[in-house]
Design a protein around this motif. Structure first.
Motif, PDB file in Angstrom:
ATOM      1  N   PRO A 599     -11.555   5.310  12.498  1.00 24.94           N
ATOM      2  CA  PRO A 599     -10.226   5.110  13.086  1.00 24.94           C
ATOM      3  C   PRO A 599      -9.149   5.286  12.034  1.00 24.94           C
ATOM      4  N   ALA A 600      -7.930   5.517  12.477  1.00 30.16           N
ATOM      5  CA  ALA A 600      -6.812   5.692  11.562  1.00 30.16           C
ATOM      6  C   ALA A 600      -6.579   4.405  10.779  1.00 30.16           C
ATOM      7  N   THR A 601      -6.129   4.532   9.543  1.00 29.96           N
ATOM      8  CA  THR A 601      -5.880   3.364   8.708  1.00 29.96           C
ATOM      9  C   THR A 601      -4.744   2.526   9.272  1.00 29.96           C
ATOM     10  N   VAL A 602      -4.844   1.218   9.072  1.00 31.39           N
ATOM     11  CA  VAL A 602      -3.789   0.312   9.524  1.00 31.39           C
ATOM     12  C   VAL A 602      -2.695   0.157   8.474  1.00 31.39           C
ATOM     13  N   LEU A 603      -2.865   0.769   7.307  1.00 29.60           N
ATOM     14  CA  LEU A 603      -1.862   0.702   6.245  1.00 29.60           C
ATOM     15  C   LEU A 603      -0.753   1.707   6.515  1.00 29.60           C
ATOM     16  N   ASP A 604       0.466   1.321   6.167  1.00 28.89           N
ATOM     17  CA  ASP A 604       1.575   2.264   6.279  1.00 28.89           C
ATOM     18  C   ASP A 604       1.672   3.077   4.994  1.00 28.89           C
ATOM     19  N   GLU A 605       2.632   3.999   4.937  1.00 28.03           N
ATOM     20  CA  GLU A 605       2.746   4.891   3.780  1.00 28.03           C
ATOM     21  C   GLU A 605       3.029   4.124   2.496  1.00 28.03           C
ATOM     22  N   ALA A 606       3.832   3.053   2.588  1.00 27.86           N
ATOM     23  CA  ALA A 606       4.147   2.268   1.392  1.00 27.86           C
ATOM     24  C   ALA A 606       2.893   1.597   0.832  1.00 27.86           C
ATOM     25  N   VAL A 611      -1.602   1.415  -3.267  1.00 29.46           N
ATOM     26  CA  VAL A 611      -3.020   1.470  -3.632  1.00 29.46           C
ATOM     27  C   VAL A 611      -3.267   2.601  -4.625  1.00 29.46           C
ATOM     28  N   ARG A 612      -2.692   3.753  -4.364  1.00 28.99           N
ATOM     29  CA  ARG A 612      -2.878   4.887  -5.281  1.00 28.99           C
ATOM     30  C   ARG A 612      -2.263   4.599  -6.655  1.00 28.99           C
TER      31      ARG A 612
END
Length: 709
Positions: A599-606, A611-612
């Motif tokens: 499924p698509a991640t629940v994290l937003d772009e921020a 994380v990166r």
């Protein structure tokens, strides 16, 4: 004999018969008839139920009639001049469930309907099926409420004495997302082999795939994952479709639709579409049975459809990205339906003459379609917005032979590959171009890329703005990569003389695999390209490869040889995203491999950027896990070592306890001298002697060539 004489004879015979009948009746009247009446004091001891038992038991009861009657509320209130039209519309909706024997439309003194009606079916089952229209949106202002007439009596006679219900025993439900909780984030995949007789699910661990679940004759056809990987669907000719899920792949739901050959899920895994062309051929005039849409969790049949042609391209229905709409191509129109009412959106189809193809945007409720030329009318590509049904953009195309549509995975762009004649008169030479729609731009601007060669394959970068195409005549083909800049389309590089016919982007973007599969020259070449600097990471060969698939994370690629295309060398090989061979897995009569979707991640772009940014904080832990995972010691051996260590610690602790218990006896035997003060049995580092053992941790193998190739 003349006609007049015949008539005279008939009249004579008729008069004689009448005279005879009258004489007989007079004779009966003259005779004394018997008296069958009961005496005055006679009491009848036999009831009608005893005397007429066989007849009275067939007498319908009030409950039987009530079970056949439904009450429909929220019906439009119309005048007498529109009454026939209202009746026709309601008959069209409710008549498909069975024969309606009686109906009643209450009206006021002016003849206007009161907004509710009564319908009586010939069978109680028909009335129950009509309850499916409860919540059906008849128009913008009227949503039908359908109930059984017997329910009114039942609710009116409810007991006033309420008793606390006993709690039902708890049954633990399977965790359908259990596979996402793996600490190492290993993906899973399912393979079908042994000519479809065996199905196995594996976890893609580092050294060797780990078997999760396996069954023999699990499905009568190759299995299918749901879009988010929650369910595994299996086919059964008599039972229909069964969905499995959870840690142990427990049976969850069954949908009774015989001889299903194809199925499709809605993007949100709310609905399931099943298609049985054989059943449609046997019962073409009955209730629609070819196409059925089911609600997955409740198992309710939401709507069924006829299928006009058994050669219809699958899937018949195209779903919007959020599952609110689904559409199908009808003759000279596109029919768009909405959920959860499953009614025709806007109560009418979109008129598009001779429409050939349509598809939804993966990121918005935008429907694209194209129609070919028709006499003086040019070919046309059109974009419709929903729910407004507004025409957002259209583009006319001339001298068109064929069009192929391709959406960007995020809906940022829309590509139409156009094959056309250079001259409408001669129609001998052809040209090719790409019409690129910028969906985020004002007015949806369109860029055109002219090409001199035929385009074999088109693919958008999932997480970026690049477009890859394979063009040319086989076997001398080329690979070109374009990038969508803010104001123009830029050609990044063309890789010539590649002899490829298939391309596949990494789900995370940046990396691209181009391959030669299912070609007449057998093929099997794979080229791994890093599009950040347009370099080839590696070029490898899997002889006779028929399929190439990325895993959901974009770390691995699988190339396989299916038994459906080649009867020998059936296997699947696992590669890294840089083209390094990791595993070779020969499988007897291998059919297919399907990665389990995530499924698509629940994290937003921020959150993703954060994380990166902090990835180095976790790098040491990742490196330790990688070193441990590359050891040659098997999982069973490691567990055995841990068990031996635990046994040793338990034995040691037991000996220490015995030693302390025997300390007074030792002191007494030594005439009161305690010699144990110098001994220290505590777990101190000074009491251990370090011994270094060396063993093989990792072995890298580079395959240069294979004798059997």
């Amino acid at each position: 004999m003349s006609t007049s004489k015949m008539r005279e004879r008939r009249s004579t015979r008729g008069s004689e018969s009448e005279e005879a009948l009258v004489s007989v009746q007079n004779g009966i009247e003259d005779e004394e008839l018997p008296d069958f009446s009961d005496p005055d004091n006679y009491v009848d001891s036999i009831t009608d139920e005893e005397l007429l038992f066989d007849i009275l038991r067939q007498r319908p009861s009030v409950s039987d009639v009530n079970d056949c009657v439904i009450v429909v509320d929220n019906v439009p209130q119309v005048n007498p001049d529109r009454f026939d039209k209202l009746k026709s519309v309601l008959h069209k909706h409710f008549g498909k469930f069975g024969s309606i024997t009686h109906e009643h439309y209450p009206v006021d003194e002016k003849g206007t309907t009161k907004g509710f009606i009564f319908l009586c079916y010939s069978k109680p089952q028909s009335a129950k099926e009509a309850l499916n229209l409860n919540g059906h949106k008849l128009d913008k202002s009227h949503t039908l409420a359908v109930n059984l007439f017997s329910d009114f009596e039942k609710f009116a006679n409810l007991s006033q004495d309420w008793e606390v219900p006993e709690p039902l025993p708890y049954h633990e439900q399977p965790d359908l997302q259990n596979w996402l909780l793996d600490d190492n984030c290993f993906d899973e995949y399912v393979i079908t082999y042994d000519r479809g007789c065996r199905t196995a699910i594996y976890r893609n661990t580092v050294n060797q795939a780990e078997l999760v679940h396996e069954k023999q004759r699990w499905s009568d056809a190759p299995v299918v994952w749901s879009p988010r990987g929650t369910y595994l669907a299996t086919f059964h000719h008599n039972k229909g479709i069964i969905l499995w899920g959870g840690k142990d792949f427990r049976r969850l739901y069954r949908f009774g639709h015989a001889n299903v050959q194809m199925l499709d899920f809605s993007p949100c895994e709310t609905y399931l579409v099943t298609f049985s062309p054989e059943l449609h051929a046997v019962l073409p005039s009955d209730e629609p049975t070819a196409l059925i849409i089911w609600h997955i969790k409740s198992g309710v049949k939401k709507r069924s459809f006829h299928c006009d042609s058994l050669t219809t391209a699958w899937p018949v229905f195209k779903w919007s990205f959020d599952g609110k709409f689904f559409a199908r191509i009808s003759p000279d129109a596109i029919s768009v339906y909405e959920t959860p009412s499953f009614g025709l959106h806007g109560r009418k189809s979109i008129k598009v003459s001779d429409v050939k193809e349509m598809g939804w945007s993966p990121g918005d409720n935008i429907l694209a379609c194209w129609a070919p030329e028709n006499q003086d009318t040019p070919a046309k590509v059109t974009l419709f917005g929903f729910p407004s049904r507004e025409e957002l953009r259209s583009k006319n195309l001339f001298n068109v032979i064929n069009c192929t549509m391709s959406w960007h995975p995020q809906g940022l762009y829309f590509c139409v590959k156009v094959d056309r004649y250079t001259s409408s008169k001669t129609k001998k030479t052809t040209s090719y171009n790409l019409e690129l729609f910028r969906m985020a731009g004002k007015g949806i601007p369109v860029d055109t890329v002219e090409l001199k060669e035929d385009v074999i394959s088109v693919g958008w970068e999932p997480q970026g703005h690049k477009l890859a195409i394979i063009h040319g005549e086989s076997p001398r083909t080329s690979v070109s990569l374009y990038e969508m800049k803010s104001d123009k389309v830029v050609l990044l590089k063309t890789l010539e003389k590649r002899s490829m016919n298939y391309l596949s982007w990494c789900p995370q973007g940046k990396f691209l695999v181009v391959a030669d599969i299912r070609s007449s020259a057998v093929g099997g070449t794979l080229e791994f390209i890093d599009t950040s600097d347009m370099t080839t990471a590696n070029t490898v060969e899997h002889f006779m490869a028929t399929d190439v698939d990325w895993d959901p994370t974009g770390r691995y690629v699988v190339s396989s040889v299916s038994y459906l295309h080649h009867k020998v060398d059936n296997a699947y090989w696992l590669w890294s995203f840089q083209g390094k061979l990791i595993q070779r897995n020969p499988v007897n009569e291998f059919l297919q491999l399907l990665w389990r979707p995530r499924p698509a991640t629940v994290l937003d772009e921020a959150d993703v950027k954060q994380v990166r940014k902090n990835i180095k904080k976790y790098q040491k832990d990742f490196e330790i896990k990688d070193r441990l995972s590359h050891t040659k010691a098997s999982k069973e051996l490691l567990m055995k070592r841990e068990a031996l260590t635990d046994r040793y610690k338990q034995w040691r602790q037991q000996m220490k306890d015995n030693w302390r218990q025997q300390q007074p006896e030792r002191k007494e035997l030594r005439d009161g001298v305690d010699c144990d003060d110098d001994l220290d049995l505590d777990d101190d580092e000074d009491n251990y002697e370090e011994e270094i053992l060396e063993f093989l941790v990792r072995e890298d193998v580079t395959v240069l060539s294979s004798r059997d190739e």
